[in-house]
Motif scaffolding. Structure first.
Motif, PDB file in Angstrom:
ATOM      1  N   GLN A 180     -11.470  21.233 -53.635  1.00  0.00           N
ATOM      2  CA  GLN A 180     -10.068  21.043 -53.300  1.00  0.00           C
ATOM      3  C   GLN A 180      -9.734  21.848 -52.051  1.00  0.00           C
ATOM      4  O   GLN A 180     -10.176  22.985 -51.894  1.00  0.00           O
ATOM      5  CB  GLN A 180      -9.179  21.498 -54.470  1.00  0.00           C
ATOM      6  CG  GLN A 180      -9.411  20.729 -55.744  1.00  0.00           C
ATOM      7  CD  GLN A 180      -9.043  19.256 -55.594  1.00  0.00           C
ATOM      8  OE1 GLN A 180      -8.092  18.931 -54.899  1.00  0.00           O
ATOM      9  NE2 GLN A 180      -9.814  18.382 -56.225  1.00  0.00           N
ATOM     10  N   PRO A 181      -8.946  21.274 -51.142  1.00  0.00           N
ATOM     11  CA  PRO A 181      -8.567  22.037 -49.949  1.00  0.00           C
ATOM     12  C   PRO A 181      -7.648  23.206 -50.326  1.00  0.00           C
ATOM     13  O   PRO A 181      -6.866  23.124 -51.270  1.00  0.00           O
ATOM     14  CB  PRO A 181      -7.839  21.016 -49.074  1.00  0.00           C
ATOM     15  CG  PRO A 181      -7.406  19.936 -50.013  1.00  0.00           C
ATOM     16  CD  PRO A 181      -8.405  19.909 -51.134  1.00  0.00           C
ATOM     17  N   ILE A 182      -7.763  24.267 -49.589  1.00  0.00           N
ATOM     18  CA  ILE A 182      -6.951  25.454 -49.839  1.00  0.00           C
ATOM     19  C   ILE A 182      -5.657  25.341 -49.053  1.00  0.00           C
ATOM     20  O   ILE A 182      -5.661  25.083 -47.851  1.00  0.00           O
ATOM     21  CB  ILE A 182      -7.714  26.724 -49.422  1.00  0.00           C
ATOM     22  CG1 ILE A 182      -8.987  26.858 -50.258  1.00  0.00           C
ATOM     23  CG2 ILE A 182      -6.832  27.960 -49.573  1.00  0.00           C
ATOM     24  CD1 ILE A 182      -9.867  27.996 -49.825  1.00  0.00           C
ATOM     25  N   SER A 183      -4.533  25.508 -49.746  1.00  0.00           N
ATOM     26  CA  SER A 183      -3.233  25.424 -49.101  1.00  0.00           C
ATOM     27  C   SER A 183      -2.919  26.745 -48.414  1.00  0.00           C
ATOM     28  O   SER A 183      -3.115  27.817 -48.974  1.00  0.00           O
ATOM     29  CB  SER A 183      -2.158  25.116 -50.140  1.00  0.00           C
ATOM     30  OG  SER A 183      -0.889  25.178 -49.550  1.00  0.00           O
ATOM     31  N   VAL A 184      -2.404  26.667 -47.183  1.00  0.00           N
ATOM     32  CA  VAL A 184      -2.027  27.871 -46.442  1.00  0.00           C
ATOM     33  C   VAL A 184      -0.521  27.969 -46.293  1.00  0.00           C
ATOM     34  O   VAL A 184      -0.030  28.769 -45.513  1.00  0.00           O
ATOM     35  CB  VAL A 184      -2.711  27.909 -45.057  1.00  0.00           C
ATOM     36  CG1 VAL A 184      -4.193  28.092 -45.194  1.00  0.00           C
ATOM     37  CG2 VAL A 184      -2.375  26.682 -44.248  1.00  0.00           C
ATOM     38  N   GLU A 185       0.210  27.166 -47.067  1.00  0.00           N
ATOM     39  CA  GLU A 185       1.670  27.231 -46.993  1.00  0.00           C
ATOM     40  C   GLU A 185       2.160  28.573 -47.498  1.00  0.00           C
ATOM     41  O   GLU A 185       1.702  29.069 -48.517  1.00  0.00           O
ATOM     42  CB  GLU A 185       2.295  26.121 -47.835  1.00  0.00           C
ATOM     43  CG  GLU A 185       2.138  24.741 -47.234  1.00  0.00           C
ATOM     44  CD  GLU A 185       2.826  23.691 -48.072  1.00  0.00           C
ATOM     45  OE1 GLU A 185       3.825  24.025 -48.740  1.00  0.00           O
ATOM     46  OE2 GLU A 185       2.365  22.546 -48.061  1.00  0.00           O
ATOM     47  N   GLY A 186       3.083  29.142 -46.777  1.00  0.00           N
ATOM     48  CA  GLY A 186       3.654  30.421 -47.182  1.00  0.00           C
ATOM     49  C   GLY A 186       2.811  31.613 -46.768  1.00  0.00           C
ATOM     50  O   GLY A 186       3.209  32.741 -46.985  1.00  0.00           O
ATOM     51  N   MET A 187       1.639  31.378 -46.210  1.00  0.00           N
ATOM     52  CA  MET A 187       0.790  32.494 -45.776  1.00  0.00           C
ATOM     53  C   MET A 187       1.176  32.887 -44.359  1.00  0.00           C
ATOM     54  O   MET A 187       1.382  32.031 -43.509  1.00  0.00           O
ATOM     55  CB  MET A 187      -0.686  32.103 -45.794  1.00  0.00           C
ATOM     56  CG  MET A 187      -1.268  31.901 -47.148  1.00  0.00           C
ATOM     57  SD  MET A 187      -2.986  31.432 -46.963  1.00  0.00           S
ATOM     58  CE  MET A 187      -3.696  32.266 -48.323  1.00  0.00           C
ATOM     59  N   ASP A 188       1.264  34.173 -44.123  1.00  0.00           N
ATOM     60  CA  ASP A 188       1.557  34.650 -42.784  1.00  0.00           C
ATOM     61  C   ASP A 188       0.230  34.807 -42.064  1.00  0.00           C
ATOM     62  O   ASP A 188      -0.551  35.718 -42.354  1.00  0.00           O
ATOM     63  CB  ASP A 188       2.294  35.984 -42.854  1.00  0.00           C
ATOM     64  CG  ASP A 188       2.674  36.488 -41.477  1.00  0.00           C
ATOM     65  OD1 ASP A 188       2.725  35.659 -40.546  1.00  0.00           O
ATOM     66  OD2 ASP A 188       2.924  37.696 -41.344  1.00  0.00           O
ATOM     67  N   LEU A 189      -0.059  33.919 -41.133  1.00  0.00           N
ATOM     68  CA  LEU A 189      -1.324  33.961 -40.422  1.00  0.00           C
ATOM     69  C   LEU A 189      -1.274  34.874 -39.210  1.00  0.00           C
ATOM     70  O   LEU A 189      -2.284  35.075 -38.552  1.00  0.00           O
ATOM     71  CB  LEU A 189      -1.728  32.546 -39.988  1.00  0.00           C
ATOM     72  CG  LEU A 189      -1.958  31.567 -41.139  1.00  0.00           C
ATOM     73  CD1 LEU A 189      -2.275  30.195 -40.597  1.00  0.00           C
ATOM     74  CD2 LEU A 189      -3.056  32.050 -42.059  1.00  0.00           C
ATOM     75  N   GLY A 190      -0.118  35.416 -38.921  1.00  0.00           N
ATOM     76  CA  GLY A 190       0.007  36.344 -37.815  1.00  0.00           C
ATOM     77  C   GLY A 190       0.046  35.628 -36.482  1.00  0.00           C
ATOM     78  O   GLY A 190       0.170  34.412 -36.412  1.00  0.00           O
ATOM     79  N   PRO A 191      -0.074  36.386 -35.387  1.00  0.00           N
ATOM     80  CA  PRO A 191       0.058  35.775 -34.068  1.00  0.00           C
ATOM     81  C   PRO A 191      -1.098  34.850 -33.709  1.00  0.00           C
ATOM     82  O   PRO A 191      -0.935  33.930 -32.936  1.00  0.00           O
ATOM     83  CB  PRO A 191       0.110  36.971 -33.121  1.00  0.00           C
ATOM     84  CG  PRO A 191      -0.502  38.094 -33.875  1.00  0.00           C
ATOM     85  CD  PRO A 191      -0.235  37.823 -35.328  1.00  0.00           C
ATOM     86  N   GLN A 192      -2.304  35.070 -34.301  1.00  0.00           N
ATOM     87  CA  GLN A 192      -3.418  34.215 -33.918  1.00  0.00           C
ATOM     88  C   GLN A 192      -3.246  32.817 -34.470  1.00  0.00           C
ATOM     89  O   GLN A 192      -3.657  31.865 -33.845  1.00  0.00           O
ATOM     90  CB  GLN A 192      -4.759  34.822 -34.339  1.00  0.00           C
ATOM     91  CG  GLN A 192      -4.994  34.962 -35.812  1.00  0.00           C
ATOM     92  CD  GLN A 192      -4.503  36.274 -36.380  1.00  0.00           C
ATOM     93  OE1 GLN A 192      -3.723  36.968 -35.752  1.00  0.00           O
ATOM     94  NE2 GLN A 192      -4.930  36.598 -37.565  1.00  0.00           N
ATOM     95  N   GLY A 193      -2.719  32.628 -35.628  1.00  0.00           N
ATOM     96  CA  GLY A 193      -2.287  31.362 -36.201  1.00  0.00           C
ATOM     97  C   GLY A 193      -3.171  30.154 -36.044  1.00  0.00           C
ATOM     98  O   GLY A 193      -3.004  29.193 -36.738  1.00  0.00           O
ATOM     99  N   GLY A 194      -4.084  30.131 -35.138  1.00  0.00           N
ATOM    100  CA  GLY A 194      -4.961  28.988 -34.960  1.00  0.00           C
ATOM    101  C   GLY A 194      -4.456  28.064 -33.868  1.00  0.00           C
ATOM    102  O   GLY A 194      -3.403  28.266 -33.272  1.00  0.00           O
ATOM    103  N   PRO A 195      -5.211  27.003 -33.560  1.00  0.00           N
ATOM    104  CA  PRO A 195      -4.847  26.095 -32.471  1.00  0.00           C
ATOM    105  C   PRO A 195      -3.552  25.326 -32.739  1.00  0.00           C
ATOM    106  O   PRO A 195      -2.799  25.027 -31.818  1.00  0.00           O
ATOM    107  CB  PRO A 195      -6.030  25.142 -32.372  1.00  0.00           C
ATOM    108  CG  PRO A 195      -6.994  25.532 -33.416  1.00  0.00           C
ATOM    109  CD  PRO A 195      -6.481  26.707 -34.146  1.00  0.00           C
TER     110      PRO A 195
END
Length: 124
Positions: A95-110
């Motif tokens: 199952q894919p992992i949900s990243v909703e509500g997670m603070d990924l910080g400034p790097q955040g991804g593309p």
């Protein structure tokens, strides 16, 4: 009274240095050699590939033939192998992992960077 004092002086318990002697002498180890204080620590070399379970036997001829057959398949058919094996072996789909509500910080991804660029363009 004199008798009790005399008795105590005869049967007085020895002190700790009398019991143990010099603790740093290591006289109980006949082969003790003190470590050289200027010596560098030993560096142990690990093999280039470390396998904690030990060497594995080589694959059987049947497995080698199967791998060759899979490698010879066209890419469209190779894509179908994973889902077919998962279904055949009844292995649950990851199952894919949900990243909703997670603070990924400034790097955040593309995706976060693309959203920031869109916001800058719309704001101008």
């Amino acid at each position: 009274m004199k008798f009790i004092a005399l008795f105590r002086s005869i049967h007085a318990r020895p002190t700790l240095p009398q019991i143990t002697g010099l603790l740093q002498s290591r006289s109980f180890q006949s082969d003790f050699v003190p470590r050289d204080p200027n010596a560098k620590p030993k560096r142990y070399k690990y093999p280039p590939f470390y396998d904690p379970y030990g060497p594995k036997p080589p694959p059987s001829d049947k497995i080698i033939q199967l791998a060759e057959q899979i490698a010879a398949l066209p890419p469209e058919e190779r894509i179908q192998i994973g889902p077919t094996l998962r279904e055949r072996l009844r292995h649950p789909k990851m199952q894919p992992i949900s990243v909703e509500g997670m603070d990924l910080g400034p790097q955040g991804g593309p995706a976060a960077k693309a959203e920031e660029k869109k916001a800058e363009k719309n704001g101008i």
